[in-house]
Design a protein around this motif. Structure first.
Motif, short mmCIF file in Angstrom:
data_model
loop_
_atom_site.label_atom_id
_atom_site.label_comp_id
_atom_site.label_asym_id
_atom_site.label_seq_id
_atom_site.Cartn_x
_atom_site.Cartn_y
_atom_site.Cartn_z
N ARG A 1 0.85 -1.20 0.00
CA ARG A 1 0.00 0.00 0.00
C ARG A 1 0.87 1.24 0.00
NH1 ARG A 1 -5.12 0.21 0.52
NH2 ARG A 1 -4.96 2.29 1.39
N VAL B 1 -13.76 6.61 -0.16
CA VAL B 1 -12.54 5.95 -0.64
C VAL B 1 -11.61 7.01 -1.21
CG1 VAL B 1 -11.57 4.17 -2.16
CG2 VAL B 1 -13.87 3.87 -1.20
N ASP C 1 -6.85 5.49 -4.60
CA ASP C 1 -7.28 4.09 -4.64
C ASP C 1 -8.37 3.83 -5.68
OD1 ASP C 1 -5.54 3.08 -2.76
OD2 ASP C 1 -6.92 3.37 -1.07
N SER D 1 -7.37 -2.08 -4.34
CA SER D 1 -7.65 -0.76 -4.91
C SER D 1 -8.09 -0.87 -6.37
CB SER D 1 -6.43 0.15 -4.77
OG SER D 1 -5.30 -0.41 -5.40
N GLY E 1 -7.53 -5.63 1.15
CA GLY E 1 -8.52 -5.79 0.10
C GLY E 1 -9.48 -6.95 0.29
N THR F 1 -3.60 4.32 -13.18
CA THR F 1 -2.92 4.59 -11.91
C THR F 1 -1.59 5.28 -12.15
OG1 THR F 1 -3.94 2.67 -10.83
CG2 THR F 1 -1.98 3.58 -9.81
#
Length: 389
Positions: A112, A157, A161, A197, A242, A324
């Motif tokens: 993470r 959230v 993520d 995520s 997760g 991402t």
């Protein structure tokens, strides 16, 4: 041939770590750090090559951000191992000179970003993206933009993520529309393997677009409901790794063993966890008409060939999950404001455009989407190279 390959052995535990810099562009490479038991040098090498493709394919001459090369780190250690934090700390300390010069990294499978940032600070790094910051005229101001983006929350959230999975969802919707899986009477359903995520956000935005998510799979197993899961309820119950809290399940939700994730009937399959999960040994069990690779390298070449022979469309990872990585750089270089609205708008435009171009090329040339996307990435890489000659 990679630019640099490192095999590292932890002096305390004997665990192995790897760093592959596949290619440098503008003297830098980008790619995350993963941590899982069984991680191998070959796996990290594949991932680094994928990052080179991923960086190049989003190149747009109008953006301030110009793609880097690809790199990847991996540690053969379970994130659940009591020694995991120490192993990561010693790995980052060993790689610190490269993090300060060549390699910008972030979270990946088993890691993470908040944990990575904490450990990086412990070894004296201001950020895990120092190699990118050195290319900017005002690194502190640029880093502040990224931190502002990380501070944004969307319906409980964090934005960071969500951006990757939002991109996967947009790529999925664009491909599904082209295949006639959406719209009146189509009734496409989705199965998402992985609920971190990437998988969690993919499930959220598919469900919000009206695609029932009938199954999700995490480390504890499969949760299935043929009428669609309550994705929001599950999403907000997840732990740091997760996994959805089974106490959040409804009476009509069914639990299945983890290895039965391919038994869930759905027209859309999104592998969003580990690499190499669709192989020659299980590809016959894939029931979907569309596979969208949210994870890195989830499908082996032989399995993808088998799917193509059956007419199953596969959207490759270096297109589907590019958001991402790109979001970090669009924000850092000021191409978007660090807001959810700006982030989602840019991601939607880019991902839908990439999928449309890829499928157009594949259809006209009679090749697979991956082959078309590889050509797109190569053309953009050459354009970047020509810009700096």
């Amino acid at each position: 041939m990679s630019f640099l390959e490192i095999v590292w052995t932890d002096e305390v535990t004997g665990k192995r770590g790897y760093l592959i810099l596949d290619r440098l562009v503008r003297g830098a490479a980008s790619g995350g750090l993963r941590m899982r038991e069984g991680c191998t040098l070959d796996e990290v090498r594949d991932l680094a090559r994928g990052m080179t493709l991923k960086e190049a394919v989003v190149y747009s001459p109008g953006d301030t951000y110009v793609p880097f090369g690809g790199g990847k780190g991996g540690i053969d250690c379970s994130p659940y191992d009591p020694e995991a934090s120490g192993v990561m700390r010693r790995y980052l300390a060993a790689m610190k000179p490269l993090l300060e010069t060549y390699w910008s990294t972030g979270e990946d499978f088993g890691v993470r970003q908040d944990v990575l940032d904490e450990v990086a600070a412990e070894v004296g790094l201001r950020s895990t993206i120092e190699a990118a910051l050195r290319l900017l005229p005002d690194p502190d101001a640029a880093l502040a933009l990224v931190k502002a983006g990380f501070a944004v929350e969307v319906d409980g959230v964090g934005l960071a993520d969500l951006v990757g999975g939002y991109g996967v969802a947009e790529a999925t919707l664009a491909a599904a529309e082209r295949l006639g899986l959406l719209g009146s009477g189509a009734g496409a359903r989705a199965m998402v393997q992985g609920f971190g995520s990437m998988g969690g956000a993919t499930a959220r935005y598919l469900a919000r677009a009206g695609v029932p998510v009938v199954g999700v799979c995490d480390a504890q197993g499969v949760v299935h409901n043929p009428d669609g899961l309550d994705v929001e309820r599950l999403l907000l119950s997840r732990d740091a790794y997760g996994c959805a809290d089974r106490a959040a399940l409804r009476p009509t939700d069914v639990r299945l063993p983890r290895e039965e994730w391919l038994t869930v009937e759905a027209e859309i399959l999104v592998p969003a966890a580990m690499s190499y999960v669709i192989t020659e040994s299980n590809v016959a069990g894939v029931r979907a008409r569309l596979v969208v690779e949210a994870a890195n390298v989830p499908t082996t070449p032989a399995a993808e060939a088998a799917l193509a022979a059956r007419g199953v469309t596969v959207v490759p990872d270096f297109v589907a999950n590019v958001a991402t990585n790109a979001w970090w750089w669009w924000t850092l270089f000021g191409d978007i404001e660090p807001t959810a609205q700006a982030s989602f708008a840019k991601i939607s435009t880019v991902l839908r455009g990439l999928v449309a171009e890829m499928l157009d090329r594949a259809g006209s040339a009679g090749v697979t989407p991956r082959t078309a996307a590889l050509a797109m990435s190569a053309e953009r890489a050459e354009a970047v190279a020509a810009r700096f000659r």
